[in-house]
Design a protein around this motif. Structure first.
Motif, PDB file in Angstrom:
ATOM      1  N   LEU A 232       0.893  -1.148  -0.121  1.00  0.00           N
ATOM      2  CA  LEU A 232      -0.027  -0.005  -0.209  1.00  0.00           C
ATOM      3  C   LEU A 232       0.927   1.190   0.108  1.00  0.00           C
ATOM      4  O   LEU A 232       1.853   1.473   0.691  1.00  0.00           O
ATOM      5  N   LYS A 233       0.642   2.178  -0.784  1.00  0.00           N
ATOM      6  CA  LYS A 233       1.176   3.297  -0.901  1.00  0.00           C
ATOM      7  C   LYS A 233       1.036   4.235   0.408  1.00  0.00           C
ATOM      8  O   LYS A 233       0.146   5.251   0.417  1.00  0.00           O
ATOM      9  N   VAL A 234       1.713   4.195   1.338  1.00  0.00           N
ATOM     10  CA  VAL A 234       1.578   4.717   2.823  1.00  0.00           C
ATOM     11  C   VAL A 234       2.903   4.845   3.367  1.00  0.00           C
ATOM     12  O   VAL A 234       3.685   3.954   3.529  1.00  0.00           O
ATOM     13  N   TYR A 235       3.283   6.167   3.622  1.00  0.00           N
ATOM     14  CA  TYR A 235       4.420   6.450   4.481  1.00  0.00           C
ATOM     15  C   TYR A 235       4.360   7.642   5.288  1.00  0.00           C
ATOM     16  O   TYR A 235       4.389   8.676   4.850  1.00  0.00           O
ATOM     17  N   GLY A 236       3.659   7.522   6.547  1.00  0.00           N
ATOM     18  CA  GLY A 236       3.457   8.719   7.267  1.00  0.00           C
ATOM     19  C   GLY A 236       1.943   8.498   7.981  1.00  0.00           C
ATOM     20  O   GLY A 236       1.241   7.264   7.955  1.00  0.00           O
ATOM     21  N   VAL A 237       1.397   9.342   8.735  1.00  0.00           N
ATOM     22  CA  VAL A 237       0.214   9.352   9.306  1.00  0.00           C
ATOM     23  C   VAL A 237      -0.975   9.461   8.554  1.00  0.00           C
ATOM     24  O   VAL A 237      -1.032  10.335   8.143  1.00  0.00           O
ATOM     25  N   ALA A 238      -1.971   8.355   8.830  1.00  0.00           N
ATOM     26  CA  ALA A 238      -3.105   8.612   7.865  1.00  0.00           C
ATOM     27  C   ALA A 238      -4.162   7.825   8.424  1.00  0.00           C
ATOM     28  O   ALA A 238      -3.911   6.518   8.858  1.00  0.00           O
ATOM     29  N   THR A 239      -5.321   8.448   8.996  1.00  0.00           N
ATOM     30  CA  THR A 239      -6.578   7.465   9.359  1.00  0.00           C
ATOM     31  C   THR A 239      -7.612   7.709   8.600  1.00  0.00           C
ATOM     32  O   THR A 239      -8.872   7.320   9.266  1.00  0.00           O
ATOM     33  N   ASN A 240      -7.623   8.287   7.270  1.00  0.00           N
ATOM     34  CA  ASN A 240      -8.656   8.156   6.722  1.00  0.00           C
ATOM     35  C   ASN A 240      -8.321   8.390   5.157  1.00  0.00           C
ATOM     36  O   ASN A 240      -7.061   8.467   4.580  1.00  0.00           O
ATOM     37  N   LEU A 241      -9.210   7.917   4.111  1.00  0.00           N
ATOM     38  CA  LEU A 241      -8.718   7.892   2.803  1.00  0.00           C
ATOM     39  C   LEU A 241      -8.044   9.241   2.311  1.00  0.00           C
ATOM     40  O   LEU A 241      -7.174   9.145   1.468  1.00  0.00           O
ATOM     41  N   ASN A 242      -8.537  10.245   2.538  1.00  0.00           N
ATOM     42  CA  ASN A 242      -8.338  11.644   2.111  1.00  0.00           C
ATOM     43  C   ASN A 242      -6.670  11.771   2.473  1.00  0.00           C
ATOM     44  O   ASN A 242      -5.772  12.350   1.675  1.00  0.00           O
ATOM     45  N   GLN A 243      -6.440  11.501   3.893  1.00  0.00           N
ATOM     46  CA  GLN A 243      -5.122  11.703   4.202  1.00  0.00           C
ATOM     47  C   GLN A 243      -4.133  10.614   3.526  1.00  0.00           C
ATOM     48  O   GLN A 243      -3.216  10.836   3.313  1.00  0.00           O
ATOM     49  N   LEU A 244      -4.716   9.483   3.416  1.00  0.00           N
ATOM     50  CA  LEU A 244      -3.939   8.311   2.789  1.00  0.00           C
ATOM     51  C   LEU A 244      -3.559   8.902   1.417  1.00  0.00           C
ATOM     52  O   LEU A 244      -2.416   8.667   0.985  1.00  0.00           O
ATOM     53  N   GLU A 245      -4.520   9.433   0.640  1.00  0.00           N
ATOM     54  CA  GLU A 245      -4.214   9.735  -0.721  1.00  0.00           C
ATOM     55  C   GLU A 245      -3.259  10.981  -0.840  1.00  0.00           C
ATOM     56  O   GLU A 245      -2.484  11.244  -1.925  1.00  0.00           O
ATOM     57  N   ASN A 246      -3.151  11.733   0.340  1.00  0.00           N
ATOM     58  CA  ASN A 246      -2.262  13.056   0.085  1.00  0.00           C
ATOM     59  C   ASN A 246      -0.623  12.804   0.854  1.00  0.00           C
ATOM     60  O   ASN A 246       0.126  13.535   0.651  1.00  0.00           O
ATOM     61  N   GLY A 252       4.964   1.700  -3.569  1.00  0.00           N
ATOM     62  CA  GLY A 252       3.807   1.336  -3.144  1.00  0.00           C
ATOM     63  C   GLY A 252       2.540   1.667  -4.080  1.00  0.00           C
ATOM     64  O   GLY A 252       2.657   2.667  -4.953  1.00  0.00           O
ATOM     65  N   MET A 253       1.307   1.239  -4.008  1.00  0.00           N
ATOM     66  CA  MET A 253       0.099   1.535  -4.862  1.00  0.00           C
ATOM     67  C   MET A 253      -1.115   1.926  -4.037  1.00  0.00           C
ATOM     68  O   MET A 253      -1.239   1.791  -3.088  1.00  0.00           O
ATOM     69  N   ASP A 254      -1.754   3.072  -4.651  1.00  0.00           N
ATOM     70  CA  ASP A 254      -2.827   3.643  -3.952  1.00  0.00           C
ATOM     71  C   ASP A 254      -3.988   2.603  -3.739  1.00  0.00           C
ATOM     72  O   ASP A 254      -3.682   1.507  -4.510  1.00  0.00           O
ATOM     73  N   VAL A 255      -4.878   2.877  -3.139  1.00  0.00           N
ATOM     74  CA  VAL A 255      -6.100   1.920  -2.709  1.00  0.00           C
ATOM     75  C   VAL A 255      -6.604   1.272  -4.304  1.00  0.00           C
ATOM     76  O   VAL A 255      -6.929  -0.005  -4.277  1.00  0.00           O
ATOM     77  N   LYS A 256      -7.183   2.173  -4.946  1.00  0.00           N
ATOM     78  CA  LYS A 256      -7.538   1.681  -6.327  1.00  0.00           C
ATOM     79  C   LYS A 256      -6.665   0.780  -7.236  1.00  0.00           C
ATOM     80  O   LYS A 256      -7.290  -0.364  -7.800  1.00  0.00           O
ATOM     81  N   ILE A 280       4.095   2.078   7.981  1.00  0.00           N
ATOM     82  CA  ILE A 280       3.931   3.512   8.205  1.00  0.00           C
ATOM     83  C   ILE A 280       5.132   4.519   8.328  1.00  0.00           C
ATOM     84  O   ILE A 280       5.147   5.681   7.835  1.00  0.00           O
ATOM     85  N   SER A 281       6.279   4.038   8.698  1.00  0.00           N
ATOM     86  CA  SER A 281       7.408   4.704   9.095  1.00  0.00           C
ATOM     87  C   SER A 281       8.706   3.671   9.169  1.00  0.00           C
ATOM     88  O   SER A 281       8.566   2.607   9.574  1.00  0.00           O
ATOM     89  N   ALA A 282       9.700   4.340   8.983  1.00  0.00           N
ATOM     90  CA  ALA A 282      11.140   3.566   9.237  1.00  0.00           C
ATOM     91  C   ALA A 282      11.840   4.244  10.294  1.00  0.00           C
ATOM     92  O   ALA A 282      11.770   4.214  11.483  1.00  0.00           O
ATOM     93  N   ALA A 283      12.849   5.395   9.825  1.00  0.00           N
ATOM     94  CA  ALA A 283      13.805   5.908  10.725  1.00  0.00           C
ATOM     95  C   ALA A 283      13.017   6.943  11.441  1.00  0.00           C
ATOM     96  O   ALA A 283      13.292   7.166  12.648  1.00  0.00           O
ATOM     97  N   GLY A 284      12.094   7.838  10.746  1.00  0.00           N
ATOM     98  CA  GLY A 284      11.482   8.923  11.415  1.00  0.00           C
ATOM     99  C   GLY A 284      10.165   8.486  12.027  1.00  0.00           C
ATOM    100  O   GLY A 284       9.188   8.712  11.503  1.00  0.00           O
ATOM    101  N   PHE A 291       0.955   6.222  15.172  1.00  0.00           N
ATOM    102  CA  PHE A 291       1.374   5.142  14.443  1.00  0.00           C
ATOM    103  C   PHE A 291       0.503   4.022  14.643  1.00  0.00           C
ATOM    104  O   PHE A 291      -0.036   3.566  13.722  1.00  0.00           O
ATOM    105  N   ILE A 292      -0.031   3.760  15.707  1.00  0.00           N
ATOM    106  CA  ILE A 292      -1.025   2.850  15.743  1.00  0.00           C
ATOM    107  C   ILE A 292      -2.424   3.010  15.166  1.00  0.00           C
ATOM    108  O   ILE A 292      -2.856   2.130  14.559  1.00  0.00           O
ATOM    109  N   ASN A 293      -2.648   4.178  15.311  1.00  0.00           N
ATOM    110  CA  ASN A 293      -4.027   4.685  14.712  1.00  0.00           C
ATOM    111  C   ASN A 293      -3.903   4.536  13.273  1.00  0.00           C
ATOM    112  O   ASN A 293      -4.791   4.088  12.471  1.00  0.00           O
ATOM    113  N   SER A 294      -2.527   4.789  12.584  1.00  0.00           N
ATOM    114  CA  SER A 294      -2.459   4.846  10.904  1.00  0.00           C
ATOM    115  C   SER A 294      -2.494   3.308  10.784  1.00  0.00           C
ATOM    116  O   SER A 294      -3.124   2.859   9.730  1.00  0.00           O
ATOM    117  N   LEU A 295      -1.757   2.529  11.488  1.00  0.00           N
ATOM    118  CA  LEU A 295      -1.684   0.879  11.409  1.00  0.00           C
ATOM    119  C   LEU A 295      -3.161   0.370  11.212  1.00  0.00           C
ATOM    120  O   LEU A 295      -3.578  -0.665  10.639  1.00  0.00           O
TER     121      LEU A 295
END
Length: 317
Positions: A232-246, A252-256, A280-284, A291-295
């Motif tokens: 999944l194309k995710v690297y950072g904090v995201a708890t909804n689709l809008n945040q994920l797409e931004n 990785g790949m977006d949801v579609k 979700i993240s690596a070094a930073g 982290f948990i909410n995004s996961l």
């Protein structure tokens, strides 16, 4: 590892913090205790010791610069991690399974990789270098039974390779004698994965793009990979689709796109979708709660996909 405490480090002794310490030994003791490094101590001569052995004395005897790889430290840390996971499983009533993979990009030398193969029997690769090393071990019969490999990282197609997809040579790599071969003789990351799969090793490439999937969907007489995963194309904090797409991520790949790739794998007879990768993240690392909410949010995407494809059974983080 600290027990629910953040390890705070002062990188250098500067004018602001120097007054807080009576000596450099006090400074080292505080920093080392912050990470509960049982094996690193400062002795009465103000020398750093590893398991009671003076590192300064070793440098005097062996010369410097000096790199020390301590196998007991590696196994001790691996055992600590395994214990913490098992304890958490017990405390939370988790009924599923888990596998710990050693990320060979952290240290690809034989001492580390060989030790972690024995400890966890599972390795994560991130490049052709890592895959090449494991291929050599497989050919020598040094991979144990039920050994597992997960292959992350971008995987350029064979036609895109114009220089060896290999990190700068590191001393004591499993394969020390690799010279830079020409373009036609350099197996790509995908080709190395396929070679390992042809030897019967349990290996799962995590697909980053449709182009990688194009390669794996070719003639099954040539492609020996059977299990695949999707990133999944995710690297950072995201708890909804809008945040994920931004979120901005090279991998990785977006949801579609991911859903389309899952459908394509399902229609390819020789492939089986087994793994969903969410990094979700690596070094930073973000704050633990974020982290948990995004996961948890990406886990919802995983379970929705699993409803359609029951073979999907592993959530890789």
């Amino acid at each position: 590892m600290s027990n629910n405490k953040e390890a705070k480090f002062t990188p250098l002794l500067n004018k602001e913090n120097r007054a807080n310490y009576l000596s450099y030994r006090d400074y080292l003791n505080e920093q080392l205790s912050a990470v509960r490094a049982e094996y690193l101590k400062v002795n009465q001569d103000n020398e750093l010791t590893l398991w009671g052995i003076s590192l300064a004395e070793m440098a005097r005897k062996l010369g410097s610069p000096l790199e020390i790889i301590c196998i007991p430290t590696i196994t001790h840390r691996a055992d600590q991690i395994s214990y913490m996971i098992r304890r958490s499983i017990s405390e939370n009533g988790y009924l599923g399974g888990y596998t710990s993979f050693y990320a060979s990009k952290a240290n690809p030398t034989e001492a580390f990789v060989g030790t972690m193969i024995r400890q966890w029997n599972a390795i994560e690769t991130s490049s052709a270098t890592d895959a090449w090393n494991l291929l050599k071990l497989a050919k020598k019969g040094k991979l144990p039974k039920n050994f597992k490999i997960v292959c992350n990282g971008p995987k350029p197609l064979p036609s895109d390779i114009w220089l060896p997809d290999r990190r700068v040579a590191i001393k004591n790599l499993i394969v020390d004698d690799i010279s830079a071969p020409n373009r036609n003789a350099t197996p790509s990351y995908l080709e190395l994965i396929n070679q390992i799969a042809s030897m019967g090793v349990d290996i799962t490439p995590i697909v980053d793009s449709q182009e990688e999937l194009d390669y794996l969907c070719q003639d099954p007489r040539e492609i020996k990979v059977r299990k695949v995963g999707l990133r999944l194309k995710v690297y950072g904090v995201a708890t909804n689709l809008n945040q994920l797409e931004n979120l901005q991520s090279r991998h990785g790949m977006d949801v579609k796109t991911l859903a389309h790739a899952a459908e394509r794998i399902d229609k390819t007879k020789h492939l089986e979708l087994t793994t969903f990768h969410s990094m979700i993240s690596a070094a930073g690392a973000p704050p633990m709660e974020d982290f948990i909410n995004s996961l948890l949010y990406t886990a919802k995407i995983y379970f929705e996909l699993k409803k359609q494809y029951p073979t999907l059974s592993k959530f890789n983080i």
